[in-house]
Enzyme design. Structure first.
Site, PDB file in Angstrom:
ATOM      1  N   SER A  93      18.304   2.288  -0.385  1.00 20.10           N
ATOM      2  CA  SER A  93      18.251   1.135  -1.284  1.00 20.10           C
ATOM      3  C   SER A  93      19.421   1.213  -2.256  1.00 20.10           C
ATOM      4  O   SER A  93      19.866   2.308  -2.606  1.00 20.10           O
ATOM      5  CB  SER A  93      16.949   1.200  -2.075  1.00 20.10           C
ATOM      6  OG  SER A  93      17.055   0.456  -3.263  1.00 20.10           O
ATOM      7  N   SER A  94      19.860   0.056  -2.749  1.00 21.60           N
ATOM      8  CA  SER A  94      20.982   0.054  -3.696  1.00 21.60           C
ATOM      9  C   SER A  94      20.578   0.641  -5.057  1.00 21.60           C
ATOM     10  O   SER A  94      21.443   0.875  -5.898  1.00 21.60           O
ATOM     11  CB  SER A  94      21.540  -1.358  -3.873  1.00 21.60           C
ATOM     12  OG  SER A  94      20.556  -2.207  -4.406  1.00 21.60           O
ATOM     13  N   CYS A  95      19.274   0.895  -5.266  1.00 19.55           N
ATOM     14  CA  CYS A  95      18.859   1.471  -6.559  1.00 19.55           C
ATOM     15  C   CYS A  95      19.167   2.968  -6.660  1.00 19.55           C
ATOM     16  O   CYS A  95      18.911   3.579  -7.688  1.00 19.55           O
ATOM     17  CB  CYS A  95      17.392   1.216  -6.832  1.00 19.55           C
ATOM     18  SG  CYS A  95      16.320   2.219  -5.814  1.00 19.55           S
ATOM     19  N   TYR A 122      11.568   6.230  -7.076  1.00 15.54           N
ATOM     20  CA  TYR A 122      11.894   5.726  -5.746  1.00 15.54           C
ATOM     21  C   TYR A 122      13.325   6.123  -5.379  1.00 15.54           C
ATOM     22  O   TYR A 122      13.606   6.562  -4.265  1.00 15.54           O
ATOM     23  CB  TYR A 122      11.745   4.195  -5.768  1.00 15.54           C
ATOM     24  CG  TYR A 122      12.114   3.494  -4.496  1.00 15.54           C
ATOM     25  CD1 TYR A 122      11.265   3.541  -3.400  1.00 15.54           C
ATOM     26  CD2 TYR A 122      13.300   2.763  -4.387  1.00 15.54           C
ATOM     27  CE1 TYR A 122      11.589   2.879  -2.225  1.00 15.54           C
ATOM     28  CE2 TYR A 122      13.625   2.107  -3.222  1.00 15.54           C
ATOM     29  CZ  TYR A 122      12.773   2.163  -2.147  1.00 15.54           C
ATOM     30  OH  TYR A 122      13.092   1.514  -0.983  1.00 15.54           O
ATOM     31  N   LYS A 126      14.802   8.303  -2.201  1.00 13.36           N
ATOM     32  CA  LYS A 126      15.769   7.741  -1.240  1.00 13.36           C
ATOM     33  C   LYS A 126      17.047   8.575  -1.194  1.00 13.36           C
ATOM     34  O   LYS A 126      17.662   8.727  -0.137  1.00 13.36           O
ATOM     35  CB  LYS A 126      16.076   6.276  -1.594  1.00 13.36           C
ATOM     36  CG  LYS A 126      14.929   5.337  -1.245  1.00 13.36           C
ATOM     37  CD  LYS A 126      14.734   5.307   0.260  1.00 13.36           C
ATOM     38  CE  LYS A 126      13.522   4.524   0.678  1.00 13.36           C
ATOM     39  NZ  LYS A 126      13.264   4.613   2.134  1.00 13.36           N
ATOM     40  N   HIS A 165       8.913  -8.079  -5.427  1.00 17.33           N
ATOM     41  CA  HIS A 165      10.286  -8.210  -5.920  1.00 17.33           C
ATOM     42  C   HIS A 165      10.501  -9.649  -6.392  1.00 17.33           C
ATOM     43  O   HIS A 165       9.721 -10.545  -6.093  1.00 17.33           O
ATOM     44  CB  HIS A 165      11.274  -7.875  -4.802  1.00 17.33           C
ATOM     45  CG  HIS A 165      11.366  -6.407  -4.528  1.00 17.33           C
ATOM     46  ND1 HIS A 165      10.712  -5.803  -3.482  1.00 17.33           N
ATOM     47  CD2 HIS A 165      12.018  -5.413  -5.185  1.00 17.33           C
ATOM     48  CE1 HIS A 165      10.965  -4.510  -3.501  1.00 17.33           C
ATOM     49  NE2 HIS A 165      11.758  -4.241  -4.514  1.00 17.33           N
TER      50      HIS A 165
HETATM   51  P1  GDP Z   1      15.136  -4.548  -9.224  1.00 17.48           P
HETATM   52  O1  GDP Z   1      16.351  -5.142  -8.577  1.00 17.48           O
HETATM   53  O2  GDP Z   1      14.873  -3.149  -8.798  1.00 17.48           O
HETATM   54  O3  GDP Z   1      15.204  -4.669 -10.726  1.00 17.48           O
HETATM   55  O4  GDP Z   1      13.871  -5.334  -8.664  1.00 17.48           O
HETATM   56  P2  GDP Z   1      13.115  -6.731  -8.878  1.00 17.48           P
HETATM   57  O5  GDP Z   1      13.314  -7.570  -7.691  1.00 17.48           O
HETATM   58  O6  GDP Z   1      11.666  -6.409  -9.204  1.00 17.48           O
HETATM   59  O7  GDP Z   1      13.709  -7.417 -10.194  1.00 17.48           O
HETATM   60  C1  GDP Z   1      14.983  -7.968 -10.257  1.00 17.48           C
HETATM   61  C2  GDP Z   1      15.198  -8.657 -11.591  1.00 17.48           C
HETATM   62  O8  GDP Z   1      14.442  -9.869 -11.601  1.00 17.48           O
HETATM   63  C3  GDP Z   1      14.793  -7.898 -12.869  1.00 17.48           C
HETATM   64  O9  GDP Z   1      15.778  -8.128 -13.857  1.00 17.48           O
HETATM   65  C4  GDP Z   1      13.487  -8.584 -13.269  1.00 17.48           C
HETATM   66  O10 GDP Z   1      13.220  -8.516 -14.655  1.00 17.48           O
HETATM   67  C5  GDP Z   1      13.767 -10.009 -12.845  1.00 17.48           C
HETATM   68  N1  GDP Z   1      12.555 -10.836 -12.623  1.00 17.48           N
HETATM   69  C6  GDP Z   1      12.365 -12.074 -13.148  1.00 17.48           C
HETATM   70  N2  GDP Z   1      11.142 -12.535 -12.816  1.00 17.48           N
HETATM   71  C7  GDP Z   1      10.563 -11.581 -12.039  1.00 17.48           C
HETATM   72  C8  GDP Z   1       9.296 -11.506 -11.396  1.00 17.48           C
HETATM   73  O11 GDP Z   1       8.465 -12.374 -11.466  1.00 17.48           O
HETATM   74  N3  GDP Z   1       9.059 -10.377 -10.639  1.00 17.48           N
HETATM   75  C9  GDP Z   1       9.985  -9.372 -10.532  1.00 17.48           C
HETATM   76  N4  GDP Z   1       9.696  -8.316  -9.767  1.00 17.48           N
HETATM   77  N5  GDP Z   1      11.176  -9.411 -11.168  1.00 17.48           N
HETATM   78  C10 GDP Z   1      11.465 -10.507 -11.914  1.00 17.48           C
END
Ligand code: GDP
Length: 297
Positions: A93-95, A122, A126, A165
C-alpha cells in the site's frame, strides 16, 4: 475487492485460477495455509488478502491491523516457498511511505522518515511483507515481488459507514442524501489532503502485467500519477451520484497524511499505464453499489 478484480482479469489469460476465500481458508492459521498449498500446488500466487480499512478503521483497531496482516503475509509467503511456487506477487500500500515524504513518492523513499500515526500499524505489517519477499529473493533466489498500490476504488468495495475508505464512504453518503433529499452532506477532515485514486480493475491489470514481465529486486508503485484534494474528489463523487446539495467539512475528523501521490515512472518505463478515467471509474463503482454488490451495506 482486489482479489475479485484479479480473478476477473485472469479470465483473459490462459491459466487455471485457484482461489482461497475467507470462508474456506483462514489465512491467519499457519497449518491451514500449509495444507492448502500442499493440496493445491499453485504455480503463481497473487497475495491480495489483507485486513484493510479507511482512516477510522486503521486508527480504531491497531492490534487487528498489525496482527492479521503479519500473520497472513508470513503464512502465505512461507507456505508458497515450501510448496515451490514459481512466482509470488504481494500487494502492499502507498501508506508504507513516511507521512511527510517528498511528492511524488519514489520507491527509494521507503523507511526514510516517521509514518502517518493513523495507519502505522498496517504500514509496518506491509513493510514487513515487502522485506519478506526481498529476504526470500536474497537468501533463496525466490521470484517473489511486491507492488504498492495507491488508494483504490471500484466494484466490490466495502461500504461500511465508518470503516470504509473515502470513495466508498462518499458514494454511500451522497446516495443516501440524494434519496432522502438532505440539504447537506458532511465530509470528514478539512478537505485539503491530496489523494490519488486508482480503479481496482486497473490495479488487477497491473498485477498481471508485473506477474508476467517483472522479476526485479525492488518493489513497484502502482498509481495514476495524478492526485486531487479530498474536497475536489468529494465534488466529483457528488456529481457522479447526482447529489446537488451542499458539502460541509468536519475538521474534528482526522485528515491523515497531507498528500499521497506515487511516482509511477518505474512501472511506466516497463510499459504499463492506468487506463480508467476517474469519473468513468466512479460511475462504474456507483453502478456496482446500486446493484448491491458492495459489502457492509
Ligand atoms: P487514507 O488515504 O489512508 O487517509 O484513507 P481514507 O480513504 O480513509 O481517507 C482519505 C482521506 O479522505 C482522509 O483525509 C479522510 O479524512 C478523508 N475523508 C473524507 N470523508 C471521509 C469518509 O467519509 N471516510 C473516510 N474513510 N475518509 C474520509
Amino acid at each position: 475487492m482486489v482479489g475479485a478484480a484479479i480473478v476477473r482479469r485472469l479470465t483473459a489469460e490462459n491459466c487455471e485460477v485457484l482461489t482461497a476465500e475467507r470462508k474456506s481458508l483462514d489465512l491467519t492459521r499457519q497449518s491451514e495455509v500449509e495444507c492448502w498449498f500442499g493440496d493445491n500446488k499453485p504455480d503463481a500466487v497473487f497475495l491480495a488478502a489483507a485486513k484493510v480499512g479507511g482512516i477510522h478503521a486503521n486508527d480504531s483497531y491497531p492490534a487487528d491491523f498489525i496482527v492479521d496482516n503479519l500473520q497472513i503475509e508470513l503464512n502465505v509467503v512461507r507456505a508458497a516457498f515450501a510448496a515451490q511456487v514459481k512466482k509470488l506477487l504481494l500487494l502492499g500500500s502507498s501508506c508504507i511511505y513516511p507521512k511527510l515524504a517528498r511528492q511524488p513518492m519514489t520507491e527509494d523513499m521507503l523507511l526514510t522518515g516517521p509514518l502517518e500515526p493513523t495507519n502505522q500499524w498496517y504500514a509496518v505489517a506491509k513493510i514487513a511483507g515487502i522485506k519478506l519477499c526481498e529476504a526470500y529473493r536474497r537468501q533463496h533466489g525466490a521470484d517473489f515481488v511486491s507492488v504498492m498500490p495507491t488508494n483504490l476504488y471500484g466494484p466490490g468495495d466495502n461500504y461500511h459507514p465508518q470503516d470504509s475508505h473515502v470513495p466508498a464512504a462518499l458514494i454511500r453518503r451522497f446516495h443516501e442524501a440524494k434519496v432522502a433529499q438532505t440539504s447537506s452532506v458532511t465530509v470528514w477532515g478539512t478537505g485539503t489532503p491530496r489523494r490519488e485514486f486508482l480503479a481496482v480493475d486497473d490495479l488487477a491489470d497491473a498485477c498481471v502485467f508485473v506477474m508476467k514481465h517483472y522479476s526485479g529486486d525492488e518493489f513497484l508503485n502502482v498509481g495514476t500519477g495524478e492526485d486531487m484534494t479530498i474536497a475536489e474528489f468529494a465534488r466529483l463523487v457528488a456529481e457522479v451520484v447526482g447529489y446537488s446539495g451542499k458539502l460541509l467539512f468536519d475538521p474534528s475528523r482526522p485528515d491523515g497524511t497531507p498528500q499521497k501521490l506515487l511516482d509511477v515512472s518505474k512501472l511506466s518505463a516497463l510499459g504499463w499505464r492506468a487506463k480508467t478515467p476517474l469519473r468513468e471509474g466512479l460511475a462504474e463503482a456507483y453502478a456496482d453499489f446500486l446493484a448491491g454488490c458492495g459489502r457492509a451495506l
